[in-house]
Write a protein that holds these residues in place. Sequence first.
Motif, PDB file in Angstrom:
ATOM      1  N   LEU A 128       0.385  -1.306  -0.143  1.00 11.46           N
ATOM      2  CA  LEU A 128       0.104   0.133   0.245  1.00 11.46           C
ATOM      3  C   LEU A 128       1.021   1.432  -0.036  1.00 11.46           C
ATOM      4  N   ASP A 129       0.555   2.715  -0.503  1.00 11.25           N
ATOM      5  CA  ASP A 129       0.552   3.326  -1.042  1.00 11.25           C
ATOM      6  C   ASP A 129       0.304   4.504   0.767  1.00 11.25           C
ATOM      7  N   PRO A 130       1.440   5.330   0.983  1.00 12.09           N
ATOM      8  CA  PRO A 130       1.532   5.763   2.178  1.00 12.09           C
ATOM      9  C   PRO A 130      -0.230   6.743   2.095  1.00 12.09           C
ATOM     10  N   GLU A 131      -0.574   6.879   0.592  1.00 10.60           N
ATOM     11  CA  GLU A 131      -1.585   7.803   1.028  1.00 10.60           C
ATOM     12  C   GLU A 131      -3.494   7.186   1.278  1.00 10.60           C
ATOM     13  N   ILE A 132      -3.394   5.912   1.184  1.00 10.32           N
ATOM     14  CA  ILE A 132      -4.186   5.148   2.401  1.00 10.32           C
ATOM     15  C   ILE A 132      -4.846   5.724   3.732  1.00 10.32           C
ATOM     16  N   PHE A 133      -3.627   5.810   4.262  1.00 11.37           N
ATOM     17  CA  PHE A 133      -3.768   6.442   5.224  1.00 11.37           C
ATOM     18  C   PHE A 133      -5.461   7.756   5.454  1.00 11.37           C
ATOM     19  N   GLU A 134      -5.401   8.699   4.410  1.00 12.96           N
ATOM     20  CA  GLU A 134      -6.033   9.679   4.134  1.00 12.96           C
ATOM     21  C   GLU A 134      -7.336   9.752   4.111  1.00 12.96           C
ATOM     22  N   VAL A 135      -7.153   8.060   3.471  1.00 10.39           N
ATOM     23  CA  VAL A 135      -8.429   7.741   2.899  1.00 10.39           C
ATOM     24  C   VAL A 135      -8.976   7.049   3.853  1.00 10.39           C
ATOM     25  N   LEU A 136      -8.331   6.032   4.052  1.00  9.37           N
ATOM     26  CA  LEU A 136      -9.151   5.493   5.719  1.00  9.37           C
ATOM     27  C   LEU A 136      -9.933   6.437   6.543  1.00  9.37           C
ATOM     28  N   ARG A 137      -9.212   7.360   6.490  1.00  6.04           N
ATOM     29  CA  ARG A 137      -9.399   8.250   7.485  1.00  6.04           C
ATOM     30  C   ARG A 137     -10.676   9.071   7.372  1.00  6.04           C
ATOM     31  N   ASN A 138     -10.947   9.558   6.135  1.00  4.82           N
ATOM     32  CA  ASN A 138     -12.445   9.252   5.684  1.00  4.82           C
ATOM     33  C   ASN A 138     -13.559   8.715   5.304  1.00  4.82           C
ATOM     34  N   THR A 139     -12.974   7.452   5.446  1.00  9.00           N
ATOM     35  CA  THR A 139     -14.159   6.474   4.992  1.00  9.00           C
ATOM     36  C   THR A 139     -14.979   5.601   5.383  1.00  9.00           C
ATOM     37  N   ALA A 140     -16.271   5.817   5.323  1.00 17.02           N
ATOM     38  CA  ALA A 140     -17.621   5.189   6.270  1.00 17.02           C
ATOM     39  C   ALA A 140     -17.358   3.576   6.258  1.00 17.02           C
ATOM     40  N   PRO A 141     -18.354   3.883   7.304  1.00 18.23           N
ATOM     41  CA  PRO A 141     -18.423   2.297   7.682  1.00 18.23           C
ATOM     42  C   PRO A 141     -18.827   1.390   6.528  1.00 18.23           C
ATOM     43  N   GLY A 142     -18.466   0.245   5.872  1.00 20.95           N
ATOM     44  CA  GLY A 142     -19.491  -0.105   4.779  1.00 20.95           C
ATOM     45  C   GLY A 142     -19.947  -1.835   6.009  1.00 20.95           C
ATOM     46  N   ARG A 143     -19.253  -2.138   4.681  1.00 27.41           N
ATOM     47  CA  ARG A 143     -19.587  -4.291   4.580  1.00 27.41           C
ATOM     48  C   ARG A 143     -19.816  -4.003   6.246  1.00 27.41           C
ATOM     49  N   GLY A 144     -21.402  -4.448   6.971  1.00 25.71           N
ATOM     50  CA  GLY A 144     -20.915  -4.796   8.645  1.00 25.71           C
ATOM     51  C   GLY A 144     -20.767  -4.180   9.755  1.00 25.71           C
ATOM     52  N   GLY A 145     -21.097  -2.416   9.350  1.00 27.27           N
ATOM     53  CA  GLY A 145     -20.353  -1.305   9.600  1.00 27.27           C
ATOM     54  C   GLY A 145     -19.044  -1.623  10.087  1.00 27.27           C
ATOM     55  N   GLU A 146     -18.376  -1.606   9.695  1.00 27.21           N
ATOM     56  CA  GLU A 146     -16.780  -1.950   9.951  1.00 27.21           C
ATOM     57  C   GLU A 146     -16.590  -0.812   8.706  1.00 27.21           C
TER      58      GLU A 146
END
Length: 290
Positions: free
Chosen positions: A203-221
């Motif tokens: 993974l590229d470290p840019e994934i962290f910023e995306v994860l910070r703004n990712t809403a819970p999805g399947r299974g509420g996770e």
Amino acid sequence: MIPAAGLGTRFLPLTKATPKEMLPVVDKPAIQYVVEEAVAAGMSDILMVTGRNKRPLEDHFDRNYELEEALQRRGDQDKLRSVCASTELADIHYVRQRDPKGLGHAVLCAAPHVGREPFAVLLADDLIDPRDPLLARMAEVRERLGGSVVALMEVDPQAIHLYGCAAVERSGGGDGVRITELVEKPEPGTAPSNLAVIGRYLLDPEIFEVLRNTAPGRGGEIQLTDALRTLVRAGRPVHGVVFSGRRYDTGDRAEYLRATVRLACERADLGPEFLAWLREFVRAEELVGV
């Protein structure tokens, strides 16, 4: 980075007090195979994201002076080497995932340790046979094409709803592909392909910023698949390596048993005798069923 905070509910009641990552595959815990794979790929700094009741993981990769001294006094060098092997594998760190918010959240827990460096994520349930160096191939694809790289594997279309699923375009032939869409556990009949995401990521470290703004999805996770899909839709490079080698899923009870049998049969010290017994056992069972 190895996420190891899961509850292991598929192996209850065993995992009520024993981390699923410590389940033995022949005579080593499953997590040790994963660490050995990372080390074989040149990774010497490893972060485990753990949770409550996971202290046995730390103990396994730590020194056990009393045991080592007892084996030394007895002159049992073979067992001493096996005990010390896990201690000397790599520089291993630990951080707790306080809330069980999913794989994406577990990856986000690694951000302070990783910083702005690219990193690998190895799921502890997936064992990749060392004769099929998947991580090395993924590193080659990242070196050539950049961005993040995900391991993919063809599965029975009837089982794709159990996995993250990727739609892809071929990029220059071979096992490397460009990912055009990702879906976490698609509803039956809606999957864009039969290519399942398996437990290896670069993974590229840019994934962290995306994860910070990712809403819970399947299974509420918070799903890592959803964050990677955001990168794909933003035009960021996300590639896949289609793996056709030997993979063992120790997170499933039946697959765990099959993995143990396969690996035991291939051991020089156990295989011949165990395989002979196994053949005799199968013959006896067939006669009973006649």
